[in-house]
Design a protein around this motif. Structure first.
Motif, PDB file in Angstrom:
ATOM      1  N   GLY A  60      67.443  66.118 -59.145  1.00  9.70           N
ATOM      2  CA  GLY A  60      68.718  65.430 -59.056  1.00  9.70           C
ATOM      3  C   GLY A  60      69.652  66.118 -58.091  1.00  9.70           C
ATOM      4  N   THR A  61      70.729  65.421 -57.763  1.00  9.50           N
ATOM      5  CA  THR A  61      71.715  65.981 -56.843  1.00  9.50           C
ATOM      6  C   THR A  61      73.122  65.722 -57.374  1.00  9.50           C
ATOM      7  OG1 THR A  61      71.879  63.950 -55.536  1.00  9.50           O
ATOM      8  CG2 THR A  61      70.254  65.582 -54.818  1.00  9.50           C
ATOM      9  N   LEU A  62      74.046  66.496 -56.861  1.00 14.93           N
ATOM     10  CA  LEU A  62      75.466  66.311 -57.164  1.00 14.93           C
ATOM     11  C   LEU A  62      76.226  66.522 -55.861  1.00 14.93           C
ATOM     12  CD1 LEU A  62      77.774  65.868 -59.169  1.00 14.93           C
ATOM     13  CD2 LEU A  62      77.757  68.331 -59.588  1.00 14.93           C
ATOM     14  N   GLU A  63      76.837  65.460 -55.363  1.00 14.59           N
ATOM     15  CA  GLU A  63      77.589  65.531 -54.112  1.00 14.59           C
ATOM     16  C   GLU A  63      78.852  66.358 -54.292  1.00 14.59           C
ATOM     17  OE1 GLU A  63      76.689  64.199 -51.112  1.00 14.59           O
ATOM     18  OE2 GLU A  63      74.812  63.641 -52.077  1.00 14.59           O
ATOM     19  N   ASN A  64      79.162  67.168 -53.306  1.00 16.30           N
ATOM     20  CA  ASN A  64      80.378  67.989 -53.274  1.00 16.30           C
ATOM     21  C   ASN A  64      80.587  68.787 -54.555  1.00 16.30           C
ATOM     22  OD1 ASN A  64      81.269  67.276 -50.627  1.00 16.30           O
ATOM     23  ND2 ASN A  64      81.757  65.274 -51.439  1.00 16.30           N
ATOM     24  N   ALA A  65      79.534  69.391 -55.038  1.00 18.17           N
ATOM     25  CA  ALA A  65      79.620  70.221 -56.240  1.00 18.17           C
ATOM     26  C   ALA A  65      80.539  71.402 -55.974  1.00 18.17           C
ATOM     27  CB  ALA A  65      78.233  70.716 -56.639  1.00 18.17           C
ATOM     28  N   PRO A  66      81.483  71.665 -56.863  1.00 20.73           N
ATOM     29  CA  PRO A  66      82.429  72.769 -56.646  1.00 20.73           C
ATOM     30  C   PRO A  66      81.749  74.127 -56.455  1.00 20.73           C
ATOM     31  CG  PRO A  66      83.159  71.380 -58.458  1.00 20.73           C
ATOM     32  CD  PRO A  66      81.782  70.916 -58.078  1.00 20.73           C
ATOM     33  N   ALA A  67      80.645  74.365 -57.134  1.00 20.77           N
ATOM     34  CA  ALA A  67      79.968  75.659 -57.019  1.00 20.77           C
ATOM     35  C   ALA A  67      79.465  75.926 -55.599  1.00 20.77           C
ATOM     36  CB  ALA A  67      78.804  75.735 -58.010  1.00 20.77           C
TER      37      ALA A  67
END
Length: 130
Positions: free
Chosen positions: A103-110
């Motif tokens: 999976g992916t998460l766009e613009n993840a803060p980390a």
């Protein structure tokens, strides 16, 4: 209106992590393996609108998220959007389970933490040569 405010506050607090938790995860950094990089490049065809336009790509070290084998790696790249224009460098967190993207998460803060170490990712940029 008051319920909406309370619900918003509850959701915001549910995602909070302490600096100690962040430091613990960041301390697990290790370079991505060749197999992990290859898996991310293969999966990029599903994650980017135009994977063949990727440029200025970088990959972070891999961090361990839990003891069940879930890890994450950040990929920063500039690629074309649905309108055909470049979006500017965006960071995407790629979740890995046993070395495979799940999976992916766009613009993840980390991905924007100053402690995260990045290196060039020419393997991803090479998609444009296919």
């Amino acid at each position: 209106m008051k319920r909406l405010t309370v619900l918003s506050a509850a959701l915001a607090l549910a995602g909070c992590v302490t600096q100690e938790q962040v430091d613990k995860v960041v301390a697990t950094q290790r370079p991505a393996t060749t197999a992990e990089k290859s898996a991310i490049v293969s999966a990029a065809r599903d994650y980017f609108v135009d994977p063949y336009s990727v440029r200025d790509a970088e990959i972070s070290n891999v961090v361990r998220l839990n003891d069940q084998g879930l890890e994450a790696v950040c990929v920063k790249a500039n690629a074309k959007n649905r309108m055909g224009g470049y979006t500017g460098r965006q960071a995407t967190s790629v979740r890995l389970l046993n070395g495979k993207p799940v999976g992916t998460l766009e613009n993840a803060p980390a991905c924007y933490l100053p402690q995260m170490r990045f290196e060039r990712f020419p393997e991803l940029e090479a998609l444009k040569n296919l």
